[in-house]
Design a protein around this motif. Structure first.
Motif, short mmCIF file in Angstrom:
data_model
loop_
_atom_site.label_atom_id
_atom_site.label_comp_id
_atom_site.label_asym_id
_atom_site.label_seq_id
_atom_site.Cartn_x
_atom_site.Cartn_y
_atom_site.Cartn_z
N ARG A 420 1.02 -1.31 -0.55
CA ARG A 420 -0.30 -0.11 -0.60
C ARG A 420 0.98 1.19 -0.37
NH1 ARG A 420 -3.14 3.65 3.12
NH2 ARG A 420 -5.18 3.39 2.43
N LEU A 421 0.70 1.93 -1.71
CA LEU A 421 1.97 2.87 -1.44
C LEU A 421 0.76 5.09 -1.80
CD1 LEU A 421 4.34 4.38 -1.73
CD2 LEU A 421 4.30 3.78 -3.76
N HIS A 441 4.45 -6.69 -5.40
CA HIS A 441 3.01 -7.08 -4.32
C HIS A 441 1.89 -5.73 -4.05
CE1 HIS A 441 4.66 -11.03 -3.10
NE2 HIS A 441 5.91 -10.35 -3.20
N LEU A 442 2.08 -4.53 -4.75
CA LEU A 442 1.28 -3.69 -4.42
C LEU A 442 -0.27 -3.85 -4.78
CD1 LEU A 442 1.96 -0.84 -3.85
CD2 LEU A 442 1.97 0.13 -6.13
N PHE A 443 -1.21 -3.57 -4.32
CA PHE A 443 -2.54 -3.94 -4.17
C PHE A 443 -3.47 -2.23 -4.17
CE2 PHE A 443 -2.70 -3.93 0.51
CZ PHE A 443 -3.82 -3.28 0.66
N PHE A 444 -2.35 -0.94 -3.52
CA PHE A 444 -3.06 0.25 -3.66
C PHE A 444 -2.36 1.26 -3.88
CE2 PHE A 444 -4.84 3.81 -1.42
CZ PHE A 444 -6.14 4.14 -1.30
N PHE A 445 -2.08 1.50 -4.63
CA PHE A 445 -1.62 3.13 -5.12
C PHE A 445 -2.62 4.23 -5.27
CE2 PHE A 445 1.25 4.81 -8.55
CZ PHE A 445 2.38 5.31 -7.70
N TYR A 462 2.71 -4.81 -14.18
CA TYR A 462 4.12 -5.40 -14.07
C TYR A 462 3.16 -5.59 -12.64
CZ TYR A 462 7.48 -5.86 -17.71
OH TYR A 462 7.78 -5.58 -18.84
N CYS A 463 2.13 -4.76 -11.73
CA CYS A 463 1.61 -4.79 -10.87
C CYS A 463 0.56 -5.57 -10.22
CB CYS A 463 1.19 -3.53 -10.07
SG CYS A 463 2.80 -2.30 -9.93
N GLN A 464 0.58 -7.00 -10.90
CA GLN A 464 -0.52 -7.85 -11.14
C GLN A 464 -1.72 -8.34 -9.55
OE1 GLN A 464 -1.20 -9.71 -14.09
NE2 GLN A 464 0.43 -8.34 -14.91
N LYS A 465 -1.77 -7.26 -8.07
CA LYS A 465 -2.19 -7.83 -7.13
C LYS A 465 -2.89 -6.34 -7.20
CE LYS A 465 0.71 -10.83 -5.26
NZ LYS A 465 1.64 -11.67 -4.25
N LEU A 466 -2.66 -5.27 -8.40
CA LEU A 466 -2.83 -4.17 -7.42
C LEU A 466 -4.52 -3.79 -8.07
CD1 LEU A 466 -1.62 -0.89 -7.23
CD2 LEU A 466 -2.10 -0.93 -10.01
N GLN A 467 -4.91 -3.42 -6.54
CA GLN A 467 -6.50 -3.18 -6.88
C GLN A 467 -6.91 -2.68 -6.65
OE1 GLN A 467 -8.08 -6.22 -3.60
NE2 GLN A 467 -6.23 -7.19 -4.09
N TYR A 468 -6.81 -1.03 -6.59
CA TYR A 468 -7.21 0.29 -6.45
C TYR A 468 -5.76 1.05 -6.99
CZ TYR A 468 -8.76 4.37 -4.08
OH TYR A 468 -9.23 5.64 -3.16
#
Length: 1013
Positions: A420-421, A441-445, A462-468
């Motif tokens: 989360r960044l 591993h980023l899911f919130f940017f 490449y941020c394949q786990k990004l949700q937000y």
């Protein structure tokens, strides 16, 4: 002969044996029957635990039963965690040898049986995490051997029994997560054996009784989430046995004594968040050397500097967020250096305080175990230190809503564990670095509300786990990368709004099958809305407004069965509204306003509720529900006939025009050789022309009743044009006035290539002769029903008898709209444009009170290369209007963007004070800037427009108070006045530039919306 001693001894033994045999036999039967009754009360046994409870086994061998080996009496009934459903049989009270009754983590309901009070040998009663109701039975206090009482996680009501003090052996009292009311009984202080008291998540009131200070063995007290109040008795700070204190989410108040931690050397956890404590953090905190977790956050009002925490070597979690700590100075963050000694730290939050200065470089020396760092919502400035990249264990990093500037450090690429960044709401510039793609591993940017520019890096793919993903409110340009739209992980939000993105919306948008919210509004996107958007089947909120999308509304939107919000307004969509949109049953809001839609408006679903539907600005729509007040639709045969007639007219007209053009070109070529041009002016690019006749007819011969205003070089009329099929504003140039010809050319050339949602759109022009043979020039614009800002700020003069009033929210939106135009003119056009005449009468308001800047008659185009003015300008007199024109223009200085900023600053101050810069009160060198400066920042209520002041607070206002304004709104007002003053200073180069203005206004608007009126 008398019996011997051995005889009597043998007889006594025999009698005792017989008695024990009878007792055991009777006891066996009593326990057996009690257990059978217990089993009968169980309605559901999902794991079959009670299957062993049958006659083939002795009950002492049944599952969960422990017996006394000598007497075969039940001493323990333990069925913990088997999800049994039923009531607790009162026959359990017949298990007279029972010492442990453990029924936790099941689904028992009903009251706790009073019969349990008969269990005089009971030591443990564990009924936690069931659904028990009713009150705690008073006669439980008869269980005098009770040591552990666990009743947490039920639905118990009523008060804690007063007689609980009779449980002299009680060590653990757990009543957490019930609905208990009343006070904590002072008699609890008599249970000297108590070591743990837990009463969290109830509705207890009053204070913590002082009598509890006598509990010398107490190690843990938790009462979080109740309604307790008052102050802590000082005797608690002398309880050296305490290792755990939690009073979070109550109403405790007062300050923390400076010496309170001197004797709490064994304290490991101290939680007082979400109370009403005030004052400073005690310096004695350094003596609590065993502390592992310290939470002073949320809704307290702690202030001042944070003391040294370097002695807390075991500290793992530190939470100071949502207080008023710090003085907005450079020394505020010195305590962070002491935290470098705390090698076990995993979580630090100092967010939403008043910490100022820069985030020091030594923050990179914090614990390598640090996984969460929150510093958002402060006053920190300057650059984000690159040393943060040393904290490679970070999982969460939040720096939002500060004043950080400069670039996003490339060292952030080291955050391989980052999930989360959050960087939004700062002043960051430069590009989004491609190293973001390293954070797999980023899911919130979130980097919204900054000044980031350049393209969106495709490496985000490449941020394949990004949700937000929130990149909104920046200056990002280019196209939307397909790599971003291919992120199937995006489930929460993709927000690209309020940028300068261009190109089309790729059909790959359909790959966002799990997205909940998609916002790409207010960009420069064009082309058709792809039909594949119907594949985003989880979509609930879709915002596409404020672009240049054309084509028809795709019927595939009907596939979005969960769609609740749809905004397609302010585009160039045409054709009918698809009837299939009626089938989206959950659709709560549909806005298709200001497009070119036509045909019949449906009536079902969202179309049947006027409060949920906006269709204005589509003049060819018809039908719909009566509340829309649209024209009725023509019958299909009439439409067909009308279509054929129009076709014939078009063919005849085109033939006639071609003939006339041939004749005119011949005459023109003959005259061109002999006739010199009247004016040496730049050539106006071709615009769709309208005839004088059309304008004359559309205004009833330029009737005075259609006159709506006077401009710098002419008059403005309201009219109807058949060619536009809408109400328009017609600016007729007064060609007798010097400079009017050049003004016409300048305004045409200024507006021809500019496109912004807050600019008045020029529809067409007329350069012809009138019926008297005189030269005639006019411009045709969109008509704004709500007139100009001047009429709203000063209604008493401009519109006598009409009560118009702007609230603070509307004024803030208008200020943002105007600033957005200036940002566009100064930084986003191919050639920078200087308006030169920004004032309230040149700001027009549409039906939705959105501001549109007009009148570019004296604008100047500036070379993007050398920042010098080119020839496309009017040079008549002083640029601008008295009061709004900057002082340097009066002394012969060249025009510049600084001049526009001065006008903007004066306009802001006028909107906030309600006073014109030419007000008669400004005499002997005084002006609006000085008037505001004298009262800023402490007495702004004295100069605020009276229409903005709550009327029921007049007496308080006279004393200098802020009436009903919340602290957040008051801060917003101070910030707005500060911007107005910073833009209208005398020295041009000291004025605030539009980039910083936009950033500040964005922060003010968000604070205003979150703080609320």
């Amino acid at each position: 002969m008398f019996p011997t001693f051995s005889f009597w001894l043998s007889l006594l033994f025999t009698l005792n044996f017989v008695q024990n045999t009878i007792t055991s036999t009777l006891g066996n039967k009593t326990d057996y029957l009690a257990l059978l009754k217990f089993k009968e009360s169980i309605s559901n046994d999902p794991y079959g635990i009670l299957a062993s409870w049958n006659t083939s086994n002795h009950y002492c061998n049944w599952h969960g039963i422990t017996c006394n080996p000598m007497h075969q009496r039940v001493t323990e009934l333990d069925l913990d965690g088997f999800n049994l459903h039923g009531v607790i049989s009162p026959h359990v009270g017949n298990l007279s040898f029972l010492t442990n009754l453990i029924l936790a983590k099941n689904s028992f309901f009903g009251n706790i049986p009073h019969e349990l009070g008969q269990l005089s040998r009971l030591q443990q009663l564990v009924l936690s995490n069931n659904s028990m109701t009713g009150e705690i039975p008073t006669n439980l206090t008869s269980c005098s051997d009770l040591e552990y009482l666990f009743l947490s996680g039920n639905h118990l009501i009523g008060k804690i029994p007063i007689r609980i003090s009779s449980l002299h052996k009680l060590q653990l009292l757990e009543l957490t997560n019930n609905n208990l009311t009343g006070r904590i009984q002072p008699s609890i202080g008599n249970i000297s054996s108590l070591t743990i008291i837990s009463m969290d998540m109830n509705h207890l009131e009053g204070d913590i009784p002082q009598e509890m200070c006598s509990l010398k063995h107490l190690t843990k007290i938790t009462v979080f989430s109740n309604r307790l109040s008052g102050t802590f008795h000082s005797c608690f700070y002398n309880m050296s046995s305490l290792t755990y204190i939690s009073v979070t989410l109550n109403k405790f108040n007062g300050s923390l004594p400076s010496n309170m931690f001197n004797t709490l050397s064994n304290l490991q956890c101290f939680y007082i968040a979400s109370n009403q404590f005030s004052g400073t953090i005690p310096i004695s905190i350094a003596n609590a050397s065993s502390l592992k977790e310290l939470d002073l956050s949320d809704q307290n009002n702690l202030l001042g500097q944070v003391p040294s925490l370097g002695n807390l070597h075991d500290l793992q979690r530190l939470n100071l967020e949502f207080n008023n700590l710090g003085d907005n100075t450079t020394k505020d963050l010195e305590f962070l250096k002491t935290l470098t000694n705390c090698s076990k730290l995993t979580v630090i939050s100092i967010a939403y305080n008043n910490f100022g200065g820069n985030l020091p470089n030594f923050v990179g020396n914090l614990s390598t175990q640090l996984s969460q760092l929150y510093v958002g919502g402060n006053q920190m400035s300057e650059k984000i230190p690159a040393e943060l990249g040393n904290l490679i264990g970070l999982i969460h990093l939040s720096l939002e809503y500060n004043h950080f500037e400069g670039i996003i450090p490339t060292t952030f690429g080291k955050f391989e564990r980052m999930q989360r960044l959050v960087l939004n709401g700062n002043r960051l510039s430069g590009m989004i670095p491609p190293i973001i793609g390293n954070l797999t591993h980023l899911f919130f940017f979130s980097v919204g509300d900054n000044m980031l520019e350049g393209n969106i890096p495709s490496s985000i793919g490449y941020c394949q786990k990004l949700q937000y993903l929130d990149l909104s409110q920046n200056i990002l340009r280019g196209t939307i990368p397909i790599e971003v739209l291919s992120l199937s992980s995006l489930t929460n939000i993709l927000n690209l709004s309020n940028n300068t993105l261009s190109g089309s919306l790729p059909r790959e948008v359909g790959m966002l099958r799990n997205i909940n919210e998609l916002d790409i509004s207010d960009n420069y996107l064009s082309g058709e809305i792809p039909r594949t958007i119907g594949e985003c089947i989880v979509l609930e909120y879709l915002s596409l407004q404020g672009n240049s999308f054309n084509g028809t509304i795709p019927s595939t939107l009907a596939s979005l069965k969960g769609l609740q919000y749809l905004d397609l307004s302010r585009n160039r969509l045409y054709g009918p509204i698809p009837n299939v949109l009626q089938s989206i049953s959950v659709l709560e809001h549909l806005n298709v306003s200001f497009n070119m839609l036509e045909g019949e408006v449906p009536k079902e679903g969202v179309f049947g509720n006027i409060s949920r539907l906006v269709v204005t600005g589509n003049d060819k729509l018809c039908g719909g529900i009566s509340e829309l007040h649209l024209q009725p639709c023509l019958a299909k045969d009439m439409k067909s006939a009308k279509h054929h007639i129009k076709l014939i007219v078009v063919i005849v007209s085109v033939a006639s025009i071609l003939l006339m053009v041939t004749i005119i070109l011949t005459i023109y070529q003959m005259r061109k050789r002999n006739k010199k041009q009247l004016y040496d002016l730049p050539i106006i690019d071709p615009l769709a022309r309208v005839s004088y006749k059309d304008l004359h007819q559309g205004t009833d011969g330029f009737s005075a009743r259609n006159l709506v205003g006077l401009g710098s070089f002419g008059s403005v009329y309201k009219g109807n044009l058949a060619s536009e099929d809408k109400v328009v504003a017609i600016k007729v140039l007064n060609l007798q006035k010097k400079g009017s010809h050049k003004s016409f050319v300048v305004e045409c050339n200024a507006l021809k290539n500019m496109r912004h949602r807050n600019l008045v759109k020029v529809l067409t022009c007329c350069s012809s002769t009138d019926y008297k043979g005189q030269e005639f020039k006019a411009l045709v614009f969109e008509y704004m029903n709500n007139g100009n800002l001047e009429q709203w700020l000063h209604p008493g003069i401009m519109n006598a008898g009409i009560q118009r009033m702007l609230d603070l929210d509307q004024r803030l939106n208008i200020i943002v709209d105007i600033a957005s135009v200036l940002h566009y003119l100064h930084h986003e056009c191919e050639q920078a444009v200087i308006h030169c005449d920004l004032k309230p009468s040149n700001v027009l308001l549409d039906d939705d009170m959105v501001a549109h800047v007009s009148d570019f008659g004296i604008a100047r185009l500036v070379s993007a290369i050398d920042n010098t003015s080119n020839k496309e300008t009017s040079t008549i007199g002083i640029k601008g209007t008295v009061g709004y024109a900057p002082p340097e223009y009066g002394m012969g200085s060249e025009i510049s963007t600084y001049g526009d900023m001065y006008s903007f600053g004066v306009l802001m101050l006028e909107m906030l004070t309600g006073r014109r810069p030419t007000d008669g009160m400004f005499e002997e060198g005084q002006n609006l800037h000085m008037f505001v400066g004298i009262s800023f920042p402490n007495n702004i209520i004295q100069i605020l427009d009276p229409h903005l002041v709550p009327r029921n607070e007049e007496e308080e206002i006279e004393e200098g108070n802020c009436g009903n304004f919340t602290p957040t709104v008051e801060k917003c007002l101070v910030s707005l006045f500060r911007i107005g003053l910073a833009c209208s200073v005398k020295s041009p180069k000291e004025r605030m530039n539009i980039v910083n203005v936009m950033r500040e206004l964005g922060m003010i608007k968000k604070a205003f919306l979150s703080g609320g009126v």
